[in-house]
Design a protein around this motif. Structure first.
Motif, mmCIF file in Angstrom:
data_model
loop_
_atom_site.group_PDB
_atom_site.id
_atom_site.type_symbol
_atom_site.label_atom_id
_atom_site.label_comp_id
_atom_site.label_asym_id
_atom_site.label_seq_id
_atom_site.Cartn_x
_atom_site.Cartn_y
_atom_site.Cartn_z
ATOM 1 N N CYS A 1 0.859 -1.191 0.000
ATOM 2 C CA CYS A 1 0.000 0.000 0.000
ATOM 3 C C CYS A 1 0.892 1.236 0.000
ATOM 4 C CB CYS A 1 -0.897 -0.001 1.246
ATOM 5 S SG CYS A 1 -1.741 1.569 1.527
ATOM 6 N N CYS B 1 -0.816 -5.923 0.082
ATOM 7 C CA CYS B 1 -2.210 -6.168 -0.291
ATOM 8 C C CYS B 1 -2.242 -7.160 -1.448
ATOM 9 C CB CYS B 1 -2.885 -4.882 -0.737
ATOM 10 S SG CYS B 1 -2.764 -3.552 0.467
ATOM 11 N N ARG C 1 -6.902 -7.487 -6.203
ATOM 12 C CA ARG C 1 -8.350 -7.641 -6.107
ATOM 13 C C ARG C 1 -8.937 -8.087 -7.441
ATOM 14 N NH1 ARG C 1 -11.287 -5.891 -1.494
ATOM 15 N NH2 ARG C 1 -9.749 -5.910 0.165
ATOM 16 N N TRP D 1 -5.256 -4.422 -9.787
ATOM 17 C CA TRP D 1 -5.737 -3.332 -8.952
ATOM 18 C C TRP D 1 -5.793 -3.825 -7.513
ATOM 19 C CZ3 TRP D 1 -10.077 -2.051 -5.951
ATOM 20 C CH2 TRP D 1 -10.271 -0.668 -5.731
ATOM 21 N N TYR D 2 -5.352 -3.028 -6.588
ATOM 22 C CA TYR D 2 -5.251 -3.426 -5.176
ATOM 23 C C TYR D 2 -6.100 -2.520 -4.302
ATOM 24 C CZ TYR D 2 -1.125 -5.633 -7.171
ATOM 25 O OH TYR D 2 -0.291 -6.355 -7.969
ATOM 26 N N TYR D 3 -6.447 -3.062 -3.143
ATOM 27 C CA TYR D 3 -7.226 -2.248 -2.207
ATOM 28 C C TYR D 3 -6.732 -2.501 -0.786
ATOM 29 C CZ TYR D 3 -11.156 0.063 0.036
ATOM 30 O OH TYR D 3 -11.921 0.907 0.786
ATOM 31 N N SER E 1 -8.622 2.216 3.414
ATOM 32 C CA SER E 1 -9.748 2.380 2.481
ATOM 33 C C SER E 1 -9.264 3.058 1.208
ATOM 34 C CB SER E 1 -10.869 3.234 3.092
ATOM 35 O OG SER E 1 -11.219 2.752 4.347
ATOM 36 N N TYR E 2 -8.250 2.453 0.614
ATOM 37 C CA TYR E 2 -7.576 3.126 -0.496
ATOM 38 C C TYR E 2 -7.268 2.122 -1.604
ATOM 39 C CZ TYR E 2 -3.731 5.548 -2.889
ATOM 40 O OH TYR E 2 -2.922 6.113 -3.821
ATOM 41 N N GLY E 3 -7.748 2.436 -2.807
ATOM 42 C CA GLY E 3 -7.478 1.573 -3.944
ATOM 43 C C GLY E 3 -6.355 2.140 -4.792
#
Ligand SMILES: [Zn+2]
Length: 458
Positions: A82, A89, A92, A113-115, A120-122
């Motif tokens: 992150c 992470c 996703r 794409w990661y989250y 609470s951040y993509g």
């Protein structure tokens, strides 16, 4: 990553080479189908047009292949840290991104794409490294399209843009992007930085001739209207003054531009803006000439910002007032009119202001109109007497007229702002002026980068 798997035995450059060869084959097939099918004899223009129509798809695919190979690692990645807290992470999903660059359409399939649940951040590491815009049309397109509408009217600009670049965008996209970029065209970034200004000063200072830093201020009128609310009729337009200044270095045989700034604004804002620019200029080592017409507020700000500047009443403005009196008193173009103008300007050139005022006071006015103009001219000369010394200016290498600001006004303001039928909402008008100043000052790239950085971070 089907393609990558096919060439797994090769390194990335090798795989890229293969992919490009495939694209070339596809393109050649297309051309052959078009050109060699029957006995038609296409002209050069038709062949060129065929290239224009097909090259975007070809180059877009090449660009896509290049990205897939150069950043193969990012496509294959399953975990990423992150960017906010550093926590690992898991991927996703891998949405595809259809986008358009100046080269053409590309589709980044399966970019991970990661989250991060903690933040609470993509995020997408590939988007970050490539600086991909969330808009379909990427930053290279946005940069050129914004520059285009800074030069021509919003309506019809997309049509010309498409014709010249082969890239289709809507008028609405151009307008909206222009306003978003314009929001970042603030004085701080439109004016070159301290170092850049010092460099420009250095450039001129190299000769034996001691250059003069010229600060010329003026106003230009811009047609404006209030922003209309939805379902409301547009309000009546009015002309507002865009106050501006141009600062340049006058060397023996050349002029080096330092900074231009024009805005629809009041006198106080003008003063604040001029003061910021003045603080970036190494005044101690420069001779300074201040050019303006008679307005008191203007001199107040110029002398506050450039205390050691030599004040010079703009010769052309001054001459215009002289002509006005001559026309009313002696008649346009008469011998007497021309003689009086010439002798009066000669006296002013030799700083004989008292002499000219004395003559005006003894003039027998032709009529009420002439009387009023004579009265105004006496006041004007009296008020500016310490700024009238054109012969001394000339000898010292100072300018006597702001030809510079006049042409800057024309370039920055008139050519774009005064198109027939164009009425500006003040905010949009100011964004337009600011972007045009940035282009003129050589700072457009840095204004655009700021917009881009902000777009990337949200
Ligand atoms: Zn986090």
């Amino acid at each position: 990553m089907g393609l990558a798997a096919r060439f797994f035995e090769q390194d990335a450059p090798g795989r890229f080479r293969h992919m490009i060869h495939d694209e070339v084959d596809k393109w050649v097939d297309k051309i052959i189908d078009e050109v060699f099918v029957d006995d038609k004899e296409p002209t050069l223009e038709e062949l060129s047009q065929l290239f224009s129509e097909t090259k975007r798809e070809f180059f877009g695919a090449c660009l896509q292949a290049l990205i897939e190979q150069k950043y193969a690692g990012l496509f294959d990645q399953q975990y990423a840290a992150c960017t906010k807290c550093g926590k690992m992470c898991k991927k996703r999903r891998d949405p595809s991104k259809k986008m358009e660059t100046m080269q053409g359409p590309s589709d980044l399939k399966g970019r991970p794409w990661y989250y991060c649940v903690d933040c609470s951040y993509g995020f997408s590491p590939l988007d970050k490294v490539l600086e991909i815009s969330r808009k379909k049309h990427q930053f290279d397109v946005q940069k050129k399209s914004t520059k285009t509408v800074a030069e021509m009217p919003f309506s019809g600009s997309s049509e010309l843009f498409a014709e010249l670049t082969g890239h289709r965008i809507s008028d609405h996209f151009m307008h909206a992007t222009f306003e978003e970029v314009g929001a970042y065209a603030c004085l701080e970034d439109v004016i070159p930085g301290r170092q850049e200004i010092a460099k420009r000063c250095q450039e001129v200072n190299e000769s034996a001739w001691h250059p003069v830093l010229v600060v010329a201020s003026d106003g230009a009128h811009v047609p404006t209207r209030a922003k209309a609310k939805r379902d409301e009729k547009r309000g009546k337009g009015r002309w507002q003054e865009a106050k501006g200044f141009r600062i340049y270095l006058l060397g023996k045989d050349r002029i080096v531009h330092v900074a231009s700034w024009h805005q629809i604004q009041n006198e106080e804002q003008f003063g604040n803006d001029l003061s910021l620019v003045a603080s970036r200029i190494p005044q101690a080592n420069l001779r300074i000439g201040l050019l303006g017409d008679g307005a008191d507020w203007l001199w107040k700000h110029m002398t506050a910002c450039f205390p050691k500047g030599r004040q010079i009443l703009d010769y052309f403005h001054c001459a215009e007032h002289i002509h006005q009196v001559a026309r009313l008193q002696y008649g346009e173009g008469t011998q007497k009119c021309l003689e009086w103008v010439e002798s009066t300007l000669t006296r002013l050139f030799y700083a004989e202001v008292d002499n000219v005022i004395w003559g005006l006071q003894r003039m027998k006015p032709n009529d009420e109109l002439a009387k009023e103009e004579i009265r105004k001219l006496i006041g004007y000369l009296d008020n500016n007497r310490q700024r009238i010394h054109y012969r001394g200016d000339r000898i010292g290498g100072y300018p006597i007229g702001s030809g510079g600001i006049e042409s800057a006004n024309k370039f920055i303001s008139h050519t774009r702002m005064k198109r027939s039928g164009a009425w500006w909402v003040k905010e949009t008008g100011n964004e337009m002026l600011a972007i045009r100043c940035a282009i003129y000052n050589g700072t457009y790239g840095q204004v655009f980068d700021k917009y881009k950085k902000e777009q990337m971070s949200t």
